[in-house]
Design a protein around this motif. Structure first.
Motif, PDB file in Angstrom:
ATOM      1  N   PHE A 189       0.849  -1.194   0.000  1.00 46.89           N
ATOM      2  CA  PHE A 189       0.000   0.000   0.000  1.00 46.89           C
ATOM      3  C   PHE A 189       0.883   1.241   0.000  1.00 46.89           C
ATOM      4  O   PHE A 189       1.914   1.265   0.648  1.00 46.89           O
ATOM      5  CB  PHE A 189      -0.844   0.062   1.289  1.00 46.89           C
ATOM      6  N   PHE A 190       0.461   2.269  -0.731  1.00 47.76           N
ATOM      7  CA  PHE A 190       1.106   3.570  -0.554  1.00 47.76           C
ATOM      8  C   PHE A 190       0.067   4.670  -0.692  1.00 47.76           C
ATOM      9  O   PHE A 190      -1.001   4.468  -1.266  1.00 47.76           O
ATOM     10  CB  PHE A 190       2.304   3.764  -1.489  1.00 47.76           C
ATOM     11  N   LEU A 191       0.381   5.828  -0.086  1.00 50.87           N
ATOM     12  CA  LEU A 191      -0.538   6.966  -0.097  1.00 50.87           C
ATOM     13  C   LEU A 191      -0.067   7.984  -1.128  1.00 50.87           C
ATOM     14  O   LEU A 191       1.126   8.204  -1.290  1.00 50.87           O
ATOM     15  CB  LEU A 191      -0.568   7.627   1.278  1.00 50.87           C
ATOM     16  N   ALA A 192      -1.024   8.581  -1.821  1.00 51.61           N
ATOM     17  CA  ALA A 192      -0.672   9.579  -2.836  1.00 51.61           C
ATOM     18  C   ALA A 192      -1.712  10.684  -2.861  1.00 51.61           C
ATOM     19  O   ALA A 192      -2.819  10.513  -2.353  1.00 51.61           O
ATOM     20  CB  ALA A 192      -0.579   8.908  -4.205  1.00 51.61           C
ATOM     21  N   LYS A 193      -1.376  11.789  -3.481  1.00 56.45           N
ATOM     22  CA  LYS A 193      -2.352  12.867  -3.659  1.00 56.45           C
ATOM     23  C   LYS A 193      -3.377  12.390  -4.693  1.00 56.45           C
ATOM     24  O   LYS A 193      -3.007  11.726  -5.679  1.00 56.45           O
ATOM     25  CB  LYS A 193      -1.662  14.133  -4.168  1.00 56.45           C
ATOM     26  N   GLY A 194      -4.630  12.784  -4.470  1.00 55.30           N
ATOM     27  CA  GLY A 194      -5.724  12.346  -5.355  1.00 55.30           C
ATOM     28  C   GLY A 194      -5.410  12.322  -6.847  1.00 55.30           C
ATOM     29  O   GLY A 194      -5.493  11.278  -7.489  1.00 55.30           O
ATOM     30  N   PRO A 195      -5.003  13.460  -7.431  1.00 58.73           N
ATOM     31  CA  PRO A 195      -4.776  13.490  -8.886  1.00 58.73           C
ATOM     32  C   PRO A 195      -3.679  12.541  -9.368  1.00 58.73           C
ATOM     33  O   PRO A 195      -3.637  12.188 -10.544  1.00 58.73           O
ATOM     34  CB  PRO A 195      -4.370  14.948  -9.148  1.00 58.73           C
ATOM     35  N   ASP A 196      -2.786  12.113  -8.454  1.00 62.64           N
ATOM     36  CA  ASP A 196      -1.704  11.202  -8.861  1.00 62.64           C
ATOM     37  C   ASP A 196      -2.140   9.738  -8.866  1.00 62.64           C
ATOM     38  O   ASP A 196      -1.507   8.905  -9.524  1.00 62.64           O
ATOM     39  CB  ASP A 196      -0.493  11.351  -7.930  1.00 62.64           C
ATOM     40  N   VAL A 197      -3.206   9.419  -8.127  1.00 62.92           N
ATOM     41  CA  VAL A 197      -3.610   8.008  -8.005  1.00 62.92           C
ATOM     42  C   VAL A 197      -3.932   7.376  -9.371  1.00 62.92           C
ATOM     43  O   VAL A 197      -3.387   6.318  -9.707  1.00 62.92           O
ATOM     44  CB  VAL A 197      -4.779   7.837  -6.992  1.00 62.92           C
ATOM     45  N   PRO A 198      -4.764   8.005 -10.227  1.00 59.88           N
ATOM     46  CA  PRO A 198      -5.033   7.393 -11.532  1.00 59.88           C
ATOM     47  C   PRO A 198      -3.776   7.264 -12.398  1.00 59.88           C
ATOM     48  O   PRO A 198      -3.668   6.350 -13.207  1.00 59.88           O
ATOM     49  CB  PRO A 198      -6.038   8.355 -12.189  1.00 59.88           C
TER      50      PRO A 198
END
Length: 215
Positions: A50-59
């Motif tokens: 699992f990793f966390l990212a800023k919303g716009p980077d997820v896709p």
């Protein structure tokens, strides 16, 4: 068995996703350590990362295969326009994308006047006005508090996410039109969908069952 990698949107969406996964017995203890400086969290037993990212980077991570699965708001999926499969509406993070402004701006919308639209979501706004309403508008991309734009006369209306509407009300603005309903969605990389079909399908099936039980 290879690892399945999840990209989760930082903040509330990630917490809600992890809560849901925990109900299915999918845990990641490392992520609960608030002081951890780690960027990637692993569940060795289930072969998950699992990793966390800023919303716009997820896709973006999901399209390029850096993550097999992503959880992100529908607004981001539409705005980013990445090549991913949207497989499940997770039902939380519910809100709406709306056209908002002062009440008298309703006339301008009704008569398809040439107006200025301020928004953080230029692609969503363009699609709505050009393809659905067939209204020519000038779109101004903004990054900060969009509500300011109609108040200072930068634009007649804004296109923004509305959750409760209290910020609008406080600033003398109202919802004029609804563009689309939004919530958190699960997205999958198209190649992962083929290669890891059984594992991913099983996960989707279990999540779907959980959502039905909770309704």
């Amino acid at each position: 068995m290879r690892y399945l990698t999840f990209a989760l949107t930082k903040g509330r969406l990630a917490s809600k996703t992890l809560e849901m996964l925990e109900k299915l017995g999918i845990t990641c203890e490392e992520m609960k350590d608030k002081n951890s400086r780690k960027l990637i969290f692993v569940n060795e037993e289930l072969k998950l990362k699992f990793f966390l990212a800023k919303g716009p980077d997820v896709p973006t991570y999901v399209e390029y295969g850096a993550a097999d699965i992503g959880v992100v708001g529908k607004d981001t999926i539409v705005e980013e326009g990445r090549k991913v499969h949207e497989v499940l509406d997770l039902g939380f993070g519910k809100c709406r994308m709306c056209v908002c402004g002062h009440e008298d701006a309703a006339e301008l919308l009704r008569h398809h006047e040439l107006i200025r639209v301020a928004t953080k979501y230029p692609n969503i706004a363009k699609d709505y006005f050009y393809n659905k309403k067939h209204q020519t508008v000038e779109i101004i991309k903004m990054n900060g508090s969009i509500e300011l734009a109609p108040i200072v006369g930068l634009s007649e209306v804004i296109v923004d996410i509305v959750e409760t509407g209290s910020t609008l009300k406080e600033n003398g603005l109202v919802v004029l039109e609804e563009v689309c309903p939004l919530s958190a969605r699960m997205i999958v990389n198209p190649v992962s969908m083929r290669m890891e079909n059984d594992r991913i399908r099983e996960l989707i099936m279990n999540l779907r069952k959980l959502l039905q039980e909770e309704e």
